[in-house]
Design an enzyme around this catalytic site. Structure first.
Site, PDB file in Angstrom:
ATOM      1  N   LYS A 227      18.266  18.776  26.912  1.00  0.00           N
ATOM      2  CA  LYS A 227      18.937  17.491  26.683  1.00  0.00           C
ATOM      3  C   LYS A 227      18.258  16.237  26.352  1.00  0.00           C
ATOM      4  CE  LYS A 227      23.088  14.910  27.872  1.00  0.00           C
ATOM      5  NZ  LYS A 227      24.062  14.861  28.652  1.00  0.00           N
ATOM      6  N   ASN A 245      28.045  18.313  21.685  1.00  0.00           N
ATOM      7  CA  ASN A 245      29.261  18.140  21.926  1.00  0.00           C
ATOM      8  C   ASN A 245      29.806  19.783  21.115  1.00  0.00           C
ATOM      9  OD1 ASN A 245      29.617  15.833  22.718  1.00  0.00           O
ATOM     10  ND2 ASN A 245      29.777  15.131  20.720  1.00  0.00           N
ATOM     11  N   HIS A 248      33.070  21.296  22.248  1.00  0.00           N
ATOM     12  CA  HIS A 248      33.761  19.930  23.204  1.00  0.00           C
ATOM     13  C   HIS A 248      34.920  19.546  22.369  1.00  0.00           C
ATOM     14  CE1 HIS A 248      30.384  20.429  25.812  1.00  0.00           C
ATOM     15  NE2 HIS A 248      31.062  19.499  26.595  1.00  0.00           N
ATOM     16  N   HIS A 252      38.066  19.323  24.669  1.00  0.00           N
ATOM     17  CA  HIS A 252      38.465  18.225  25.260  1.00  0.00           C
ATOM     18  C   HIS A 252      40.074  18.323  24.906  1.00  0.00           C
ATOM     19  CE1 HIS A 252      34.658  15.443  25.594  1.00  0.00           C
ATOM     20  NE2 HIS A 252      34.757  16.135  26.627  1.00  0.00           N
ATOM     21  N   HIS A 264      36.752  21.339  33.105  1.00  0.00           N
ATOM     22  CA  HIS A 264      36.099  20.919  31.684  1.00  0.00           C
ATOM     23  C   HIS A 264      35.177  22.114  31.481  1.00  0.00           C
ATOM     24  CE1 HIS A 264      33.673  18.342  28.886  1.00  0.00           C
ATOM     25  NE2 HIS A 264      32.838  19.090  29.541  1.00  0.00           N
TER      26      HIS A 264
HETATM   27  N1  GLY Z   1      27.690  15.556  27.110  1.00  0.00           N
HETATM   28  C1  GLY Z   1      27.155  15.422  25.764  1.00  0.00           C
HETATM   29  C2  GLY Z   1      26.494  13.967  25.921  1.00  0.00           C
HETATM   30  O1  GLY Z   1      25.857  13.765  26.545  1.00  0.00           O
HETATM   31  O2  GLY Z   1      26.135  13.840  24.623  1.00  0.00           O
END
Ligand code: GLY
Length: 365
Positions: A227, A245, A248, A252, A264
């Protein structure tokens, strides 16, 4: 103990450290005091975290100013909660020289980070995540905010933490549904960035489910490193950060349509399978990897289907209004192979035609 540095030049310090270790929590308050000598600390947590004993472990015997979110969870992720926090901070006569400490899961981190971003035009926030979702994802990267009555994360700010402290031992207190659902963010990281990490997850699934400290530490380090690299490259999600994402977009929509009955991670698991359905129609799908992910999700007890009570049309309508949609065509992050995201003309998220999308959603019932 391991440290991962996240370099964000636009922030006052230019970078922040993520510290990972089992059993870190009792020393975190002193470490924050060392980082911010003289700053008053304001702690934000929730009722579940207090019940689990983590607040007591963090605070030790000293007194502290604390706001406890009640009820815990997405239902409280509203502007009213952020307002209540900043008002509580004002009542404690805190100024710009304070620091917010967010102790808890994704909801606590998002709201506390947002409160820190708006209090007196911004004070530092330290994230101390205690769930699989927040340790893998939400505590790193500076996305903060609250939901509106119409959509998730409708109001917010990029407000990077001043530091992140991850004690993987806090995961021992999670119930298995919460614990397993949060692991989906680790699967997501592996799929978008690191095929070897994906193999590690497959091979170590049983140890992971037994919550072995060394495996949990490896996961935290892998997740935060993946990340951090993406966020350093694109802190405000102009392009590459969209890869985070993966799964996501549909996830979402399913999460909101379920009225947050689905967690989630459970919704993102369904979203990842939806992305696979799109990839297969575009000739991108890798059958072996898809079946491995399905088996992994089964082992984690995650849903593979959208609950029948949620209408297909409802999901499609929500996707048209997704905040990343262009002319009503939602953008999707798609995999070229395990560990590699498809990048078309420099774009990490691509529009998908309505017929392909509809078929992909149908395949989730
Ligand atoms: N959870 C995706 C981001 O932090 O961009």
């Amino acid at each position: 103990m391991q440290n991962i540095k996240v370099k964000i030049p636009a922030t006052p310090a230019g970078s922040y450290d993520i510290t990972v270790a089992g059993g870190l929590l009792p020393s975190v308050r002193a470490r924050i005091k060392e980082l911010f000598p003289g700053r008053n600390l304001f702690f934000v947590t929730d009722k579940n975290v207090v019940k689990a004993g983590h607040l007591k472990t963090l605070l030790g015997s000293g007194s502290a100013d604390v706001y406890t979110i009640d009820p815990p969870g997405e239902i409280s992720k509203m502007i009213e909660t952020a307002t209540a926090i900043v008002e509580a901070m004002e009542k404690c006569a805190l100024g710009r020289d304070c620091c917010v400490v967010a102790l808890g899961g994704g909801t606590v981190g998002d709201i506390a980070g947002f409160a820190a971003a708006i209090f007196k035009r911004g004070v530092p926030v330290v994230q101390v995540p205690t769930t699989t979702v927040s340790q893998a994802d939400s505590a790193v990267g500076g996305k903060t905010g609250v939901d509106s009555t119409l959509s998730k994360n409708a109001y917010g700010a990029f407000w990077h933490p001043a530091a992140v402290f991850i004690d993987v031992e806090t995961l021992q207190s999670l119930d298995s549904r919460q614990f397993n659902a949060g692991l989906v963010e680790s699967v997501k990281h592996a799929l978008i960035a690191d095929g070897e990490y994906f193999d590690f997850l497959l091979e170590n699934c049983d140890l992971l489910l037994k919550r072995k400290t060394d495996v949990l530490e490896t996961l935290a380090i892998k997740n935060c490193s993946i990340k951090a690299a993406v966020v350093e490259d694109d802190p405000t999600e102009k392009n590459r950060r969209r890869t985070l994402n993966y799964g996501h977009t549909i996830g979402h929509a399913v999460e909101s349509a379920s009225g947050f009955e689905l967690l989630h991670g459970e919704s993102v698991a369904i979203g990842i399978l939806g992305a696979f359905n799109i990839e297969q129609q575009l000739g991108l799908g890798d059958e072996k990897r898809i079946s491995q992910v399905r088996t992994l999700f089964e082992k984690l007890g995650l849903p593979a289907r959208i609950p029948a009570k949620i209408q297909k049309t409802e999901i499609i309508e929500m996707l048209k209004h997704d905040k990343k949609a262009i002319d009503g065509r939602p953008l999707f992050v798609l995999l070229e192979s395990c560990g590699k995201v498809l990048c078309e003309n420099g774009n990490w998220a691509v529009p998908v035609s309505p017929d392909i999308l509809e078929k992909a959603i149908e395949g989730l019932y």
